[in-house]
Design a protein around this motif. Structure first.
Motif, mmCIF file in Angstrom:
data_model
loop_
_atom_site.group_PDB
_atom_site.id
_atom_site.type_symbol
_atom_site.label_atom_id
_atom_site.label_comp_id
_atom_site.label_asym_id
_atom_site.label_seq_id
_atom_site.Cartn_x
_atom_site.Cartn_y
_atom_site.Cartn_z
ATOM 1 N N ASN A 14 0.811 -1.226 0.000
ATOM 2 C CA ASN A 14 0.000 0.000 0.000
ATOM 3 C C ASN A 14 0.846 1.279 0.000
ATOM 4 O OD1 ASN A 14 -2.759 -0.725 0.019
ATOM 5 N ND2 ASN A 14 -2.487 -1.564 2.074
ATOM 6 N N LYS A 32 6.504 1.538 6.032
ATOM 7 C CA LYS A 32 5.854 0.322 6.530
ATOM 8 C C LYS A 32 6.295 -0.885 5.705
ATOM 9 C CE LYS A 32 1.204 -1.603 7.080
ATOM 10 N NZ LYS A 32 1.553 -2.591 8.098
ATOM 11 N N GLU A 40 3.032 -14.845 1.592
ATOM 12 C CA GLU A 40 1.881 -15.126 2.468
ATOM 13 C C GLU A 40 1.110 -16.311 1.914
ATOM 14 O OE1 GLU A 40 -0.654 -11.747 2.766
ATOM 15 O OE2 GLU A 40 0.594 -10.774 4.266
ATOM 16 N N GLU A 70 10.475 -9.797 12.527
ATOM 17 C CA GLU A 70 9.065 -9.421 12.608
ATOM 18 C C GLU A 70 8.268 -10.154 11.514
ATOM 19 O OE1 GLU A 70 6.924 -5.343 11.777
ATOM 20 O OE2 GLU A 70 8.566 -5.052 13.193
ATOM 21 N N TYR A 185 -6.054 -14.061 8.002
ATOM 22 C CA TYR A 185 -5.567 -13.023 8.908
ATOM 23 C C TYR A 185 -5.038 -13.743 10.136
ATOM 24 C CZ TYR A 185 -8.533 -10.069 6.011
ATOM 25 O OH TYR A 185 -9.104 -9.425 4.959
ATOM 26 N N ALA A 186 -3.913 -13.271 10.654
ATOM 27 C CA ALA A 186 -3.385 -13.863 11.892
ATOM 28 C C ALA A 186 -4.313 -13.461 13.033
ATOM 29 C CB ALA A 186 -1.979 -13.340 12.150
ATOM 30 N N GLU B 6 6.455 -5.423 18.972
ATOM 31 C CA GLU B 6 6.240 -6.238 17.775
ATOM 32 C C GLU B 6 4.817 -6.813 17.745
ATOM 33 O OE1 GLU B 6 8.368 -10.131 16.693
ATOM 34 O OE2 GLU B 6 9.935 -8.615 16.580
ATOM 35 N N THR B 14 -3.112 -6.795 11.586
ATOM 36 C CA THR B 14 -4.190 -7.750 11.306
ATOM 37 C C THR B 14 -5.521 -7.018 11.148
ATOM 38 O OG1 THR B 14 -3.303 -9.784 12.253
ATOM 39 C CG2 THR B 14 -5.654 -9.480 12.451
ATOM 40 N N ARG B 17 -5.731 -4.615 8.072
ATOM 41 C CA ARG B 17 -5.975 -5.321 6.810
ATOM 42 C C ARG B 17 -7.406 -5.828 6.740
ATOM 43 N NH1 ARG B 17 -1.003 -9.250 5.631
ATOM 44 N NH2 ARG B 17 -2.376 -9.721 3.923
ATOM 45 N N PHE B 18 -7.875 -6.347 7.859
ATOM 46 C CA PHE B 18 -9.253 -6.844 7.890
ATOM 47 C C PHE B 18 -10.220 -5.691 7.596
ATOM 48 C CE2 PHE B 18 -13.271 -8.029 9.809
ATOM 49 C CZ PHE B 18 -13.433 -9.324 9.338
ATOM 50 N N LEU B 47 -11.214 -13.779 15.125
ATOM 51 C CA LEU B 47 -9.826 -13.290 15.129
ATOM 52 C C LEU B 47 -9.363 -12.964 16.550
ATOM 53 C CD1 LEU B 47 -9.751 -10.936 11.991
ATOM 54 C CD2 LEU B 47 -8.635 -13.158 12.260
#
Lengths: 249, 376
Positions: A14, A32, A40, A70, A185-186, B6, B14, B17-18, B47
């Motif tokens: 982005n 970023k 991924e 990271e 998504y984590a 971190e 997360t 992005r969601f 999540l």
């Protein structure tokens, strides 16, 4: 089956890229950074294979400076079991990365190595192929589907003419295309669990790999600004411009 | 500058992005539906959003308030309705079940609520008791095996879809605030029609009445009769900081839209962001947002560190939500006629931001809290 996945830390997709004033590269300070999107997909595929019971262990590896941990941690939060970080402040070229990955493969003996087909920063699209060559393993690049039977993997590849399916004997190297899967998504609990997973750290010297750059970057410049378009009045005028100005017909 | 760990960065990423991929494209339709956005809130719960502040033993992730705020800010940037629904579930609707509930309540109601398989609501405000908690008149009278609850509550968020209700009522000889748990199938519980609101359309909110509602002794959450006010006071700072951050999130959305639009909209032969009048407005908005973010996260850090934070939490809620209201108003002005048109999201920000000005204490009430902390 044991799977090794290689992930790369790149500028987030982005972010609007800015070229450094001295034209030696692009600005990465205070920018970023994220995991390369194709990587991924590679991790997601590994996690799905682990969840399906096809794989017993999933190792995420990466190389680079401090922030690399990271990115490995993100892979662990998505579901990788442990990480390996090869620390290096050098700009690592695809061949150096392929050699480091080969050294790690010799140590870890995975049955499958999954990589993104390319990284969105330099778009080299070389590491997976070089790695397969160095290892002498089969390769299935641009994969959009994987199916396993016994010691083989069938790889559906996206090629110009359509889809091609290869059956590879394992161990094998796979590179992922966009349609292989949609990465998850984590989740928060998994981000917390990832804190407790181990990341082994080593150096290129530990692995006996010389990562000295072989290429010299002469300069990096902004793309030329596009000139504003011209509205033409008639089809004749358009044809005239295409013929005499653009000289394309 | 706020230094993030971190894990905090990973959590923020997360939910950022969601929000970009899932919430923003759906936000308008979610509000238009005027229904609790269960599918979307469930995805956030999956999540780990609802359990975020609860310890791992309770099925949560045990993160600090700063981390929680980072996630909240992102979701609020996408949809205040979704953010409000998930905040209510995470920080209020389930709070006293985890803290005070017995094993049965924790297993049967709290744990499913973490995955949004059950929805919780909290009944505090009454028609004649808003900021003035002393006027709460819902009463619980002890009877054989439990209590009989009588009274009326209002502004109960999520009430039309809730499976259980945490109720603040007077009990005991001294008539002090005590916390009870009412399940939706208890006799005498009546859910009123949803209140029509100017904003946050997808957070259904109703009156709730208790007509001789029997509550078994096992459902008195307060360990001591009359400990309700103390529990409430402990929760308030966290709610205020969270509400401040909801303001930060929506202000970010408004500023982003305004910056983008000012670069696209052309008047007098150039984009309107070439005019100083527009630039100054954008600069004011960005500065308001920055200050709101700092004061909010500062308060969250104090709470996390266990330092005194009552005054700072009130200041954060006061400043950040008022700043957010200014930013949303300024965004609408940059959009001019289109800020008034339903087809652009700015009108939604302008309506929704008012939710943050009220919940957790109005600005005027917060000023009284701050003044009191100054020993005025």
């Amino acid at each position: 089956m044991k799977i090794m996945v290689a992930v790369k830390r790149v500028i987030d997709y982005n972010v609007k890229i800015r070229v450094k004033n001295d034209e030696t590269g692009v600005e990465t300070a205070n920018v970023k950074m994220s995991m390369n999107p194709f990587d991924e997909i590679a991790i997601e595929e590994g996690v799905r294979l682990a969840e399906a019971g096809t794989a017993e262990e999933l190792v995420a590896v990466s190389m680079g400076g401090d922030g690399t941990q990271e990115t490995i941690r993100t892979a662990l939060a998505m579901g990788a079991d442990r990480g390996i970080h090869v620390a290096s402040d050098e700009a690592l070229e695809p061949l150096a990365v392929a050699k480091l990955l080969k050294a790690l493969a010799d140590k870890e003996s995975p049955d499958l190595i999954i990589l993104g087909k390319q990284a969105i920063d330099d778009d080299s699209n070389q590491t997976g192929q070089m790695l397969a060559a160095l290892l002498g393993w089969s390769q299935g690049t641009f994969a959009s589907k994987l199916e396993f039977d016994g010691g083989h993997v069938s790889v559906t590849r996206e090629i110009d003419g359509g889809l091609e399916t290869l059956r590879l004997a394992m161990p094998a190297v796979i590179t992922t295309d966009l349609r292989l899967n949609t990465p998850r998504y984590a989740s928060l609990p998994n981000i917390m669990k990832a804190k407790k997973k181990t990341i082994d750290q080593m150096s290129p010297e530990d692995l006996g790999v010389d990562v000295t750059p072989r290429l010299t970057t002469l300069k990096v410049v902004e793309p030329a600004k596009r000139e504003a378009g011209v509205m033409v009045e008639t089809v004749e005028e358009l044809l005239d411009k295409l013929k005499n100005e653009a000289k394309v017909i | 500058m706020l230094h993030l760990t971190e894990e905090q960065i990973a959590v923020r990423d997360t939910f950022a992005r969601f929000t970009d991929a899932e919430i923003i494209p759906a936000a308008e339709a979610i509000d238009e539906a005027h229904e609790y956005p269960k599918a979307m809130v469930k995805r956030l719960a999956d999540l780990g959003f609802v359990g975020m502040r609860y310890p791992e033993e309770a099925g949560g992730s045990g993160v600090d308030l700063v981390t929680c705020c980072l996630a909240l800010e992102e979701v609020a940037r996408g949809s205040m309705s979704v953010a409000a629904c998930v905040t209510m579930q995470a920080l209020m609707g389930t709070k006293f079940l985890e803290m005070l509930g017995n094993d049965d309540i924790r297993e049967r109601l709290f744990k499913p609520a973490l995955a949004l398989d059950k929805i919780g609501a909290i009944c505090m405000t009454e028609p004649d008791a808003g900021s003035d908690l002393a006027s709460i008149s819902t009463r619980a009278v002890e009877t054989d095996g439990g209590y009989i609850l009588n009274g009326a509550k209002t502004w109960v968020t999520s009430a039309p879809v809730a499976d259980f209700f945490t109720v603040f009522a007077r009990a005991g000889d001294e008539d002090k605030l005590t916390i009870f748990l009412v399940e939706k199938d208890f006799g005498g519980l009546v859910i009123g029609r949803p209140i029509e609101k100017m904003g946050v359309w997808a957070l259904p909110t109703s009156e709730v009445a208790f007509n001789d509602c029997f509550v078994p002794a096992s459902h008195r959450l307060s360990a001591e009769i009359g400990d309700g006010e103390e529990h409430l006071r402990k929760l308030l700072s966290e709610i205020r900081i969270a509400t401040a951050v909801l303001g930060v999130g929506i202000a970010r959305a408004a500023l982003d839209e305004a910056v983008r639009y000012a670069g696209e909209r052309k008047q007098f032969g150039k984009p309107i962001n070439r005019f100083q009048a527009v630039q100054m407005r954008l600069a004011d908005m960005a500065t308001d947002l920055e200050a709101a973010r700092h004061i909010s996260y500062h308060a969250a850090q104090l709470l996390d560190a266990g330092a005194p934070h009552r005054k700072e939490a009130s200041m954060a809620k006061l400043f950040a939500t008022e700043a957010a209201a200014r930013v949303c108003d300024n965004a609408a002005r940059i959009f001019a006629s289109y800020g008034y048109a339903m087809e652009y999201p700015v009108q939604r920000f302008l309506r929704d931001v008012r939710f943050t000005l009220i919940g957790g204490g109005t600005s005027d009430i917060l000023k009284l809290v701050i003044a009191k902390e100054l020993s005025v």
